[in-house]
Scaffold this active site. Structure first.
Site, PDB file in Angstrom:
ATOM      1  N   GLU A 133       2.868  -4.254  -8.123  1.00  0.00           N
ATOM      2  CA  GLU A 133       2.035  -3.081  -8.899  1.00  0.00           C
ATOM      3  C   GLU A 133       2.622  -3.080 -10.484  1.00  0.00           C
ATOM      4  O   GLU A 133       3.703  -3.311 -10.472  1.00  0.00           O
ATOM      5  CB  GLU A 133       2.185  -1.884  -7.939  1.00  0.00           C
ATOM      6  CG  GLU A 133       1.579  -0.820  -8.636  1.00  0.00           C
ATOM      7  CD  GLU A 133       1.375   0.276  -7.616  1.00  0.00           C
ATOM      8  OE1 GLU A 133       0.466   0.369  -6.902  1.00  0.00           O
ATOM      9  OE2 GLU A 133       2.144   1.142  -7.597  1.00  0.00           O
ATOM     10  N   LYS A 187       2.717  -0.141 -12.841  1.00  0.00           N
ATOM     11  CA  LYS A 187       2.822   1.346 -13.106  1.00  0.00           C
ATOM     12  C   LYS A 187       3.947   1.548 -14.315  1.00  0.00           C
ATOM     13  O   LYS A 187       4.810   1.291 -14.057  1.00  0.00           O
ATOM     14  CB  LYS A 187       2.786   2.210 -12.249  1.00  0.00           C
ATOM     15  CG  LYS A 187       3.943   1.870 -11.189  1.00  0.00           C
ATOM     16  CD  LYS A 187       3.993   3.113  -9.870  1.00  0.00           C
ATOM     17  CE  LYS A 187       4.793   2.741  -9.023  1.00  0.00           C
ATOM     18  NZ  LYS A 187       4.863   3.763  -7.978  1.00  0.00           N
ATOM     19  N   LYS A 217      -5.910   0.907  -8.359  1.00  0.00           N
ATOM     20  CA  LYS A 217      -4.869   2.095  -7.471  1.00  0.00           C
ATOM     21  C   LYS A 217      -5.176   3.303  -8.366  1.00  0.00           C
ATOM     22  O   LYS A 217      -4.718   3.661  -9.591  1.00  0.00           O
ATOM     23  CB  LYS A 217      -3.431   1.901  -7.405  1.00  0.00           C
ATOM     24  CG  LYS A 217      -2.707   2.713  -6.420  1.00  0.00           C
ATOM     25  CD  LYS A 217      -1.471   2.050  -6.058  1.00  0.00           C
ATOM     26  CE  LYS A 217      -0.779   3.066  -4.978  1.00  0.00           C
ATOM     27  NZ  LYS A 217       0.626   2.736  -4.940  1.00  0.00           N
ATOM     28  N   GLU A 272      -6.042   4.075   2.667  1.00  0.00           N
ATOM     29  CA  GLU A 272      -4.588   4.486   2.787  1.00  0.00           C
ATOM     30  C   GLU A 272      -4.486   5.655   3.885  1.00  0.00           C
ATOM     31  O   GLU A 272      -5.033   6.838   3.685  1.00  0.00           O
ATOM     32  CB  GLU A 272      -4.092   4.584   1.454  1.00  0.00           C
ATOM     33  CG  GLU A 272      -2.461   5.045   1.380  1.00  0.00           C
ATOM     34  CD  GLU A 272      -1.981   5.521   0.113  1.00  0.00           C
ATOM     35  OE1 GLU A 272      -1.648   4.701  -0.665  1.00  0.00           O
ATOM     36  OE2 GLU A 272      -1.869   6.790  -0.271  1.00  0.00           O
ATOM     37  N   ASN A 301       1.231   4.117   4.020  1.00  0.00           N
ATOM     38  CA  ASN A 301       1.865   4.719   2.917  1.00  0.00           C
ATOM     39  C   ASN A 301       3.412   5.135   3.565  1.00  0.00           C
ATOM     40  O   ASN A 301       3.086   6.351   4.144  1.00  0.00           O
ATOM     41  CB  ASN A 301       1.264   5.733   1.758  1.00  0.00           C
ATOM     42  CG  ASN A 301       1.843   5.769   0.554  1.00  0.00           C
ATOM     43  OD1 ASN A 301       3.099   5.546   0.458  1.00  0.00           O
ATOM     44  ND2 ASN A 301       1.072   6.374  -0.291  1.00  0.00           N
ATOM     45  N   GLU A 323       3.029   0.016   2.223  1.00  0.00           N
ATOM     46  CA  GLU A 323       3.283   0.618   0.846  1.00  0.00           C
ATOM     47  C   GLU A 323       4.460   1.619   0.712  1.00  0.00           C
ATOM     48  O   GLU A 323       4.829   2.398   1.553  1.00  0.00           O
ATOM     49  CB  GLU A 323       1.887   1.531   0.315  1.00  0.00           C
ATOM     50  CG  GLU A 323       0.727   0.566   0.623  1.00  0.00           C
ATOM     51  CD  GLU A 323      -0.412   1.508   0.451  1.00  0.00           C
ATOM     52  OE1 GLU A 323      -1.593   1.277   0.936  1.00  0.00           O
ATOM     53  OE2 GLU A 323      -0.357   2.525  -0.335  1.00  0.00           O
ATOM     54  N   SER A 324       5.183   1.481  -0.627  1.00  0.00           N
ATOM     55  CA  SER A 324       6.245   2.353  -0.885  1.00  0.00           C
ATOM     56  C   SER A 324       7.378   2.050  -0.277  1.00  0.00           C
ATOM     57  O   SER A 324       7.453   1.816   0.718  1.00  0.00           O
ATOM     58  CB  SER A 324       5.856   3.838  -0.716  1.00  0.00           C
ATOM     59  OG  SER A 324       4.507   4.129  -1.497  1.00  0.00           O
TER      60      SER A 324
END
Length: 269
Positions: free
Chosen positions: A55, A57, A117, A166, A187, A217-218
């Site tokens: 990702e 960001k 996203k 998600e 998530n 995710e995360s």
């Protein structure tokens, strides 16, 4: 207000401004003329071994600025060289410093499937995604009602976009499955307060039927985590903060994947 509610409020405000600047009917026509996306996210995640959606960001509400000198094109190419299966691009502006222009830059910089996203709540954003070069979009259960989720997923599929739906708990997972999701992101971050717990993925896996591609995710930044997730049946992980903070993202991604090559998982605790 929760963090998510605050972000959704700013998203709707910004969306109103964009709709005034560019009529939805014209944007829709451009999206339809663009045809189906040519880079399949789900296809890219079907390769042997656990995949990585890397990702891009610049910042986040929880972590602040991640990389002040971020060069999107350079980092996208670095991720591709490092073995990423796909590229996630944060396009939300007020909280993440992203934009649709980031998608366009990423499209020209690398050959990876691109995931937009963002906090998508309106068909207009799907048209934007397709016109800007996205191959897939994220739909967040916590941000939508079931009818909204179903309608947006159906429209996205009609535009030739893959859809990552998600969820972060059992109730949201049930909604995702009811909406027909076959690509589900779990998530590990609770978007109400931004707390992170990797065990959320393991707790929800048993509720997901065969044939559904699962992305964790995360909160992921260690090779051992990828090994555990691969052993549990997760198809891919979405990783952002640890890669964006790394001095050389390509090397960080290679190191992350080192214990998660195709075949039997290594280093499982």
């Amino acid at each position: 207000m929760s963090v998510l509610a605050d972000i959704l409020a700013s998203t709707r405000l910004e969306l109103t401004r964009r709709k005034r600047a560019y009529p939805e009917v014209e944007l829709r026509d451009l999206a339809l003329a663009a045809g189906d996306a040519q880079r399949s996210l789900r296809g890219a995640l079907s390769r042997p071994g656990i995949g990585v959606i890397a990702e891009f960001k610049r910042r986040s509400p929880s972590a602040g600025v991640l990389r002040g000198d971020a060069d999107l094109a350079q980092i996208a190419r670095s991720y591709e060289r490092g073995g990423a299966n796909a590229l996630s691009v944060l396009t939300e502006g007020p909280n993440f410093d992203g934009s649709l222009e980031d998608l366009r830059i990423a499209r020209g910089a690398c050959g990876l499937p691109l995931l937009r996203k963002d906090f998508i709540v309106d068909p207009y954003q799907l048209y934007e995604a397709r016109v800007a070069g996205a191959d897939a979009v994220l739909l967040i259960v916590a941000a939508l009602t079931l009818p909204e989720l179903q309608a947006l997923r159906e429209l996205a599929c009609g535009l030739g976009l893959d859809v990552l739906v998600e969820a972060h708990d059992a109730a949201e997972l049930s909604v995702a499955l009811d909406a027909g999701a076959d690509l589900i992101g779990i998530n590990n971050r609770d978007l109400r307060d931004f707390s992170v717990d990797l065990e959320r993925t393991f707790a929800l896996l048993a509720e997901i039927p065969p044939g559904v591609t699962v992305v964790s995710e995360s909160g992921i930044g260690e090779p051992g985590q990828l090994a555990r997730l691969q052993a549990a049946g997760v198809s891919a992980v979405l990783v952002g903060e640890s890669l964006m903070r790394a001095p050389v993202p390509e090397e960080a991604l290679r190191a992350l994947r080192r214990t998660a090559l195709a075949g039997a998982p290594m280093g499982v605790e």
